[in-house]
Design a protein around this motif. Structure first.
Motif, PDB file in Angstrom:
ATOM      1  N   THR A 133     -42.178  23.063 -10.917  1.00 50.35           N
ATOM      2  CA  THR A 133     -43.250  23.312  -9.949  1.00 50.35           C
ATOM      3  C   THR A 133     -44.156  24.449 -10.406  1.00 50.35           C
ATOM      4  N   ALA A 134     -43.559  25.515 -10.931  1.00 45.38           N
ATOM      5  CA  ALA A 134     -44.343  26.667 -11.386  1.00 45.38           C
ATOM      6  C   ALA A 134     -45.300  26.267 -12.506  1.00 45.38           C
ATOM      7  N   VAL A 135     -44.801  25.477 -13.461  1.00 46.27           N
ATOM      8  CA  VAL A 135     -45.637  25.045 -14.583  1.00 46.27           C
ATOM      9  C   VAL A 135     -46.750  24.122 -14.090  1.00 46.27           C
ATOM     10  N   ASP A 136     -46.434  23.223 -13.154  1.00 50.30           N
ATOM     11  CA  ASP A 136     -47.458  22.333 -12.593  1.00 50.30           C
ATOM     12  C   ASP A 136     -48.588  23.135 -11.945  1.00 50.30           C
ATOM     13  N   LEU A 137     -48.216  24.152 -11.172  1.00 54.61           N
ATOM     14  CA  LEU A 137     -49.206  24.974 -10.498  1.00 54.61           C
ATOM     15  C   LEU A 137     -50.032  25.772 -11.506  1.00 54.61           C
ATOM     16  N   TYR A 138     -49.359  26.278 -12.538  1.00 56.21           N
ATOM     17  CA  TYR A 138     -50.065  27.049 -13.563  1.00 56.21           C
ATOM     18  C   TYR A 138     -51.081  26.185 -14.303  1.00 56.21           C
ATOM     19  N   LEU A 139     -50.648  24.997 -14.717  1.00 57.61           N
ATOM     20  CA  LEU A 139     -51.539  24.104 -15.462  1.00 57.61           C
ATOM     21  C   LEU A 139     -52.695  23.616 -14.590  1.00 57.61           C
ATOM     22  N   SER A 140     -52.425  23.418 -13.296  1.00 52.96           N
ATOM     23  CA  SER A 140     -53.489  23.015 -12.380  1.00 52.96           C
ATOM     24  C   SER A 140     -54.550  24.117 -12.283  1.00 52.96           C
ATOM     25  N   ALA A 141     -54.095  25.362 -12.191  1.00 54.93           N
ATOM     26  CA  ALA A 141     -55.030  26.490 -12.131  1.00 54.93           C
ATOM     27  C   ALA A 141     -55.819  26.592 -13.433  1.00 54.93           C
ATOM     28  N   LEU A 142     -55.145  26.320 -14.550  1.00 57.35           N
ATOM     29  CA  LEU A 142     -55.805  26.372 -15.857  1.00 57.35           C
ATOM     30  C   LEU A 142     -56.913  25.324 -15.946  1.00 57.35           C
ATOM     31  N   ARG A 143     -56.625  24.114 -15.467  1.00 53.66           N
ATOM     32  CA  ARG A 143     -57.625  23.043 -15.489  1.00 53.66           C
ATOM     33  C   ARG A 143     -58.845  23.429 -14.628  1.00 53.66           C
ATOM     34  N   GLN A 144     -58.581  23.974 -13.461  1.00 52.43           N
ATOM     35  CA  GLN A 144     -59.668  24.371 -12.566  1.00 52.43           C
ATOM     36  C   GLN A 144     -60.520  25.472 -13.196  1.00 52.43           C
ATOM     37  N   GLU A 145     -59.856  26.409 -13.853  1.00 57.59           N
ATOM     38  CA  GLU A 145     -60.566  27.503 -14.511  1.00 57.59           C
ATOM     39  C   GLU A 145     -61.444  26.979 -15.647  1.00 57.59           C
ATOM     40  N   GLU A 146     -60.914  26.061 -16.426  1.00 55.54           N
ATOM     41  CA  GLU A 146     -61.677  25.491 -17.538  1.00 55.54           C
ATOM     42  C   GLU A 146     -62.889  24.718 -17.019  1.00 55.54           C
ATOM     43  N   ALA A 147     -62.684  23.959 -15.939  1.00 60.70           N
ATOM     44  CA  ALA A 147     -63.792  23.186 -15.371  1.00 60.70           C
ATOM     45  C   ALA A 147     -64.869  24.115 -14.817  1.00 60.70           C
ATOM     46  N   ALA A 148     -64.432  25.188 -14.142  1.00 54.93           N
ATOM     47  CA  ALA A 148     -65.390  26.139 -13.580  1.00 54.93           C
ATOM     48  C   ALA A 148     -66.158  26.852 -14.690  1.00 54.93           C
ATOM     49  N   ALA A 149     -65.468  27.208 -15.773  1.00 55.68           N
ATOM     50  CA  ALA A 149     -66.127  27.885 -16.898  1.00 55.68           C
ATOM     51  C   ALA A 149     -67.163  26.975 -17.545  1.00 55.68           C
ATOM     52  N   GLU A 150     -66.823  25.699 -17.680  1.00 57.41           N
ATOM     53  CA  GLU A 150     -67.748  24.747 -18.274  1.00 57.41           C
ATOM     54  C   GLU A 150     -68.971  24.552 -17.374  1.00 57.41           C
ATOM     55  N   ARG A 151     -68.730  24.469 -16.077  1.00 56.88           N
ATOM     56  CA  ARG A 151     -69.822  24.320 -15.117  1.00 56.88           C
ATOM     57  C   ARG A 151     -70.733  25.554 -15.141  1.00 56.88           C
ATOM     58  N   ARG A 152     -70.124  26.722 -15.174  1.00 59.17           N
ATOM     59  CA  ARG A 152     -70.903  27.958 -15.215  1.00 59.17           C
ATOM     60  C   ARG A 152     -71.740  28.015 -16.490  1.00 59.17           C
ATOM     61  N   LYS A 153     -71.165  27.635 -17.617  1.00 60.64           N
ATOM     62  CA  LYS A 153     -71.882  27.641 -18.889  1.00 60.64           C
ATOM     63  C   LYS A 153     -73.094  26.716 -18.829  1.00 60.64           C
TER      64      LYS A 153
END
Length: 374
Positions: free
Chosen positions: A277-297
């Motif tokens: 569960t911890a890894v799932d939550l971590y990877l989900s946050a990572l995906r969201q961060e990457e998407a937000a960074a790409e959108r911001r760029k």
């Protein structure tokens, strides 16, 4: 004003702050979205709030504090703000800043005064200090003059100086401090308050911390602002805080609840060694961060393109919608590795001597890298 005989940061002090409206939250009511939300909520109850003087302050947000999040903290629905490096720096250096103020103004101030407003007993102010009424006999200040001492980071200090260069008060560069001082002026029944700010930096020669670039200015009382401020604060306090009724929520409040729920789930998974569960939550946050960074760029590229189209010849700054600044600059850097290699050639050496490399090595440090395994 009514002075309270309680020591700052004690349980009694926190208790009276919890049941009052304080200066530290004043700017929350002036942020555009918050003021508009409360204006509309008041209108539904037949109360008219004039928020124009509040919007003139120019705050689009106050660190994402909202009517709901403020209420939720007070009633224990969400964790209280525990402070950060900026608040810690301010608290740790407050006394230094006040001492510089005393030396410059040549009068002593009374430290850490907590008081309630005589006219509005639900308004509380915890003053960093109070300058004596005798320090300025040209005006009437029966309780003295509030002194707000700050130790902002470099970028924030720059905003103060930029505001002064533009013809305003220093404090207008950080308008949430202006709201705070106006609240204090109201409680103190004073015609003005003092805003004192400075940096604290290490002197390279002595190795000791020193107060640098102090700012000291009188902030005049703004009665038009205070009239609107008292009205909206009274509505908010009586309708929601004092009545324990939940205020309307903004989209940012829902995002905050989602983040808190996710954090709680993650902490629970780690505590229970539920690593899946911890890894799932971590990877989900990572995906969201990457998407937000790409959108911001993507958005930033379009913003820069729009600014470049507007840029006047010879200008290094373009302001979009009076809220977003695009700055153009040219910089050069020195590669010290290349410098060393060139010096070796000049000295006629085949390579950099191992002893020189050894002397210039940094101490080994362990690094940690987290990587997803496909």
């Amino acid at each position: 004003m009514k002075r309270l005989s309680i020591a700052p940061r004690t349980p009694d002090w926190h208790a009276v702050r919890a049941e009052s409206w304080t200066a530290s939250a004043a700017a929350m009511l002036c942020a555009r979205e918050n003021a508009e939300l409360l204006r509309d909520a008041a209108a539904k109850k037949g109360v008219t709030l004039d928020i124009a003087p509040l919007l003139k302050v120019g705050l689009d947000t106050f660190f994402e504090n909202t009517p709901w999040s403020n209420w939720a903290e007070k009633v224990g629905r969400i964790p209280r703000f525990a402070g950060n490096e900026h608040t810690a720096r301010g608290h740790d250096n407050e006394e230094r800043v006040l001492q510089v103020f005393e030396q410059e103004q040549m009068f002593m101030v009374e430290r850490e005064v907590t008081a309630l407003s005589s006219e509005h007993p639900w308004l509380l102010a915890s003053f960093d200090a109070m300058a004596p009424a005798s320090s300025d006999t040209s005006v009437s200040a029966p309780n003295g003059f509030p002194v707000e001492a700050k130790c902002p980071a470099f970028q924030s200090r720059k905003k103060l100086f930029d505001a002064k260069k533009a013809g305003g008060l220093y404090i207008s560069g950080l308008p949430y401090y202006w709201c705070q001082v106006q609240h204090q002026i109201l409680v103190a029944e004073a015609p003005y308050g003092w805003f004192v700010a400075a940096g604290v930096e290490v002197n390279e020669k002595t190795g000791k911390e020193e107060v640098v670039f102090p700012v000291m200015e009188k902030v005049p009382r703004d009665d038009a602002f205070l009239k609107a401020y008292v009205a909206i604060a009274k509505f908010y306090f009586e309708e929601y805080i004092d009545s324990f009724i939940e205020p309307p929520m903004l989209p940012s409040d829902h995002r905050l609840l989602d983040l808190l729920a996710e954090k709680a789930a993650f902490d629970k998974a780690i505590a229970e060694a539920d690593h899946d569960t911890a890894v799932d939550l971590y990877l989900s946050a990572l995906r969201q961060e990457e998407a937000a960074a790409e959108r911001r760029k993507e958005l930033e590229a379009k913003v820069v393109a729009a600014a470049t189209a507007m840029r006047a010849e010879g200008s290094d700054v373009v302001l979009l919608a009076d809220r977003l600044q695009v700055t153009y600059s040219s910089t050069k850097s020195v590669s010290w590795q290349k410098v060393a290699k060139e010096l070796v050639k000049v000295a006629g050496l085949p390579e950099i001597p191992p002893a020189v490399l050894s002397a210039c090595e940094n101490k080994a440090r362990e690094s940690v890298k987290v990587k997803e395994v496909a």
